[in-house]
Design an enzyme around this catalytic site. Structure first.
Site, short mmCIF file in Angstrom:
data_model
loop_
_atom_site.label_atom_id
_atom_site.label_comp_id
_atom_site.label_asym_id
_atom_site.label_seq_id
_atom_site.Cartn_x
_atom_site.Cartn_y
_atom_site.Cartn_z
N ASN A 45 0.83 -1.21 0.00
CA ASN A 45 0.00 0.00 0.00
C ASN A 45 0.86 1.26 0.00
OD1 ASN A 45 -2.28 -1.59 0.09
ND2 ASN A 45 -2.73 -1.22 2.24
N HIS A 435 -16.09 2.14 -14.13
CA HIS A 435 -15.89 1.46 -12.85
C HIS A 435 -17.14 0.68 -12.45
CE1 HIS A 435 -15.04 1.40 -8.36
NE2 HIS A 435 -13.91 0.94 -8.87
N TYR A 468 -12.46 -10.06 -0.71
CA TYR A 468 -13.16 -8.79 -0.54
C TYR A 468 -14.61 -9.04 -0.17
CZ TYR A 468 -9.29 -6.53 -3.12
OH TYR A 468 -8.06 -6.07 -3.55
#
EC number: 2.7.4.1
Length: 685
Positions: A45, A435, A468
């Site tokens: 990250n 998206h 996720y």
């Protein structure tokens, strides 16, 4: 509160998120090898943070040095604040790895051997490994007028080698550069018999330090110093100069490896004159230098858990819940006709979505299939099904977003394969990332065309669907499926935005819907009616939405926000946001679902969406928000997506007015509530 203090710094908020992730690596309740994984996640990250956010701040400081950012500060002030916070986080990382994780791993028989601790047998094996695996492929580059300083690839491992003596051509040598190819493992496992029957690893950097002299026969190696350069990885394509977007992206991908430097990492043992030399080569300042106590890339430690067969040091496996009604010979289209299907991943399997596409590819009644692809992985049964459908003669349209950050190369590859299979591949709308996660199947039934749609909060990616948390809706609702068809027509064709029945879309109606719903709750509160907003998302940074939430709070609307990552709203400030509470949940699964619920006088208008509350999602992307109206499904979304998250007192972090976070804990006499474990119990197989 002064105007400049109403919005927090997004970069500091992003670093605060990574500090919460790092807390998972500190947590003794997390299995040891999983703690190592969380440490690696933070490093990954941070790489992206420097490549994207710090690079943006540097560009902004160069182009608009006096322009104030949303947080009220100028770019240079923000860079200073962010640099200090990043240094603190990185120091914490290495302290944790060196002083906590390594000793705990060693107690479990998992060792990272330093050069000074190598046994004679280990030294012999390591030297043989260097001769066999490294020496044939390493290329030293001596620095002189005919050998200028090489351009290291973004985030590659490199070594500055100090030399003494003259080479074969009589040239005096001062320094050389050795680049470690990315194909080489950064952590090398040793044979078990050399480690007392346990697991042993040595860092590639240690092996090179020990034997780099073999690359320079007859020379004296005075020093060997690892370094790693992080570059600006923004990918820009000029619309006016592009005739073929795919070709332009491929060219840009190569150039991205050589963007401007934004961070130089060296070991803390690197001498000052070497540091200064490297900074000068990359045109960086001392503020952009990061000295670390250990290997300059902790990300590659993520290979270790896969090399260690210790289930007791890893999370226990979960079994995903499956759609029981979908038997071996059952048709998913028959199921969808009966009632819409709500899937909550990863607790429930992603397989019904895959099955829908597989069945569509094989079903002679299916005439057309459409899907968006943002991230889908290197292996995708969904894309294979789309190719099979195209090869079977069906009309297959795939919107592939080529600008999905760090997935561009993968998406270019899939686009080529889909085109070769006969699918119509569209690269979205220039200037707007697609998206939205949506798929459409058109089927002939009893002489009439019937549509089936899937809308999700997460990507069509089978790998991340196991990690996720996301919601997906599969429906035959005529208005929703007509809306999905309209959206595909907008993206693939030319024309004005179509009028939608139930869906909201960015960049046209989604932002207004959110603002209007917040305003309605505000008016209800002013009228003395119950008013409440509950929403879950990855990030909340859009200023007009934040200001609307402040107004709602001032009117008495009760607002609970579950924001995993960045949040630049200040909660709990008297007179500004005292009715707003923000929490972040960090656990085994990555919280990724976007859910909005507006009380609306008891109607509880509920949406699942692909969009966070960020400017890019509202104004620079194509996004969708779908209403959940079926009573049972709405109850599930509110309970599983919102209420259970608000009850969590084991993995929740409570945001403070200054942007800091305090970990939630059960009150005295209160039982533990763990959102993710409770959902596995509720929905898992």
């Amino acid at each position: 509160m002064p105007e400049q203090n109403r919005i927090l710094c997004r970069e500091l908020s992003l670093l605060a998120f990574n500090r919460r992730v790092l807390a998972q690596a500190e947590d003794q309740n997390v299995p040891l090898l999983e703690r190592l994984c969380f440490l690696c996640i933070v490093s990954s990250n941070l790489d992206e943070f420097f490549e994207v956010r710090m690079a943006w701040l540097k560009r902004e400081n160069k182009l608009h040095p006096r322009r104030r950012l949303d947080n009220g500060k100028m770019p240079s002030e923000t860079i200073a604040d962010v640099t200090e916070a990043a240094r603190s986080l990185i120091r914490h990382q290495y302290d944790l790895f060196n002083n906590v994780l390594q000793p705990e791993l060693a107690r479990e028989g998992i060792h990272f051997y330093r050069r000074r601790n190598w046994t004679d047998t280990q030294k012999k094996w390591i030297e043989d490994y260097f001769d066999r695996e490294l020496l044939p492929i390493l290329t030293p580059i001596g620095l002189d007028p005919s050998h200028p300083f090489p351009r290291p690839l973004n985030k590659s491992l490199n070594f500055a080698v100090e030399l003494d003596g003259t080479d074969a051509f009589g040239r005096p040598s001062g320094m050389a550069i050795v680049q470690a190819p990315r194909i080489l493992p950064r952590v090398v496992p040793l044979p078990s018999e050399l480690c007392g029957g346990g697991h042993g690893f040595v860092f590639l950097s240690s092996i090179l330090h020990a034997h780099v002299g073999k690359l320079f026969p007859g020379m004296n190696v005075k020093g060997c110093h690892q370094f790693r350069l992080t570059r600006d990885s923004d990918l820009t394509v000029d619309e006016e100069d592009v005739q073929n977007l795919r070709a332009a992206i491929q060219n840009e991908l190569h150039d991205r490896e050589y963007g401007d430097g934004v961070r130089l990492e060296v070991a803390d043992t690197c001498p000052a004159y070497i540091r200064d030399f490297l900074l000068a080569q990359f045109k960086l300042t001392a503020a952009e230098l990061y000295q670390v106590k250990g290997p300059v890339n902790l990300v590659r430690l993520n290979a270790v858990p896969d090399l260690v067969d210790r289930p007791d040091l890893k999370f226990p496996p979960h079994t995903q819940g499956r759609l029981k009604a979908l038997g071996k010979n059952g048709s998913i289209f028959k199921l969808i006709r009966r009632a819409p299907i709500l899937l909550h991943h990863p607790y429930q399997s992603f397989n019904p979505v895959v099955e829908m596409m597989r069945e569509a590819a094989a079903d002679p009644a299916v005439l057309a299939v459409k899907m968006t692809i943002y991230r889908t992985g290197t292996r995708s049964e969904l894309v294979r099904a789309l190719m099979k459908a195209a090869l079977a003669g069906k009309q297959v349209t795939v919107v592939v977003e080529l600008m999905a950050r760090f997935d561009e190369a993968n998406n270019v590859n899939w686009a080529k394969q889909l085109e070769e299979a006969g699918a119509h591949v569209v690269y979205g709308v220039f200037g707007y990332k697609v998206h939205a996660k949506m798929a459409l199947v058109i089927r002939r039934e009893d002489g009439v065309l019937k549509r089936y749609a899937h809308l999700g909060t997460g990507n069509y990616h089978q790998g991340t669907s196991r990690i996720y948390t996301d919601f997906g809706l599969i429906t035959a609702d005529e208005q929703i499926t007509a809306d999905v068809n309209t959206l595909f027509m907008e993206i693939t064709g030319l024309g004005k935005p179509g009028r939608l029945n139930k869906l909201y879309q960015s960049p046209f109606t989604l932002h207004k819907m959110v603002i209007d719903r917040i305003a309605r709750e505000t008016e209800h509160a002013k009228a003395g009616k119950p008013a409440r907003i509950t929403a879950k998302m990855n990030s909340l940074i859009e200023p007009t939405v934040i200001e609307a939430l402040y107004r709602a709070s001032a009117a008495g609307v009760q607002i609970d926000l579950i924001v995993r990552g960045m949040c630049t709203l200040r909660p709990g400030v008297k007179g500004l946001s005292e009715n707003i509470r923000v929490r972040s949940i960090i656990g085994r699964q990555l919280e990724h679902a976007r859910v909005y619920c507006f009380h609306n006088n008891g109607a509880d208008d509920t949406f699942i969406s692909s969009a966070d509350w960020m400017g890019r999602n509202f104004f620079r992307r194509i996004e969708t928000a779908a209403p959940i109206t079926a009573p049972e499904l709405k109850k599930r979304v509110i309970r599983e997506g919102l209420e259970m998250a608000l009850a969590d007192n084991t993995h929740a972090w409570l945001m403070q007015p200054d942007g800091g976070y305090i970990r939630a804990a059960p009150a005295e006499g209160e039982s533990e509530a763990d959102l993710q474990n409770d959902l596995w119990t509720l929905l898992g197989g």
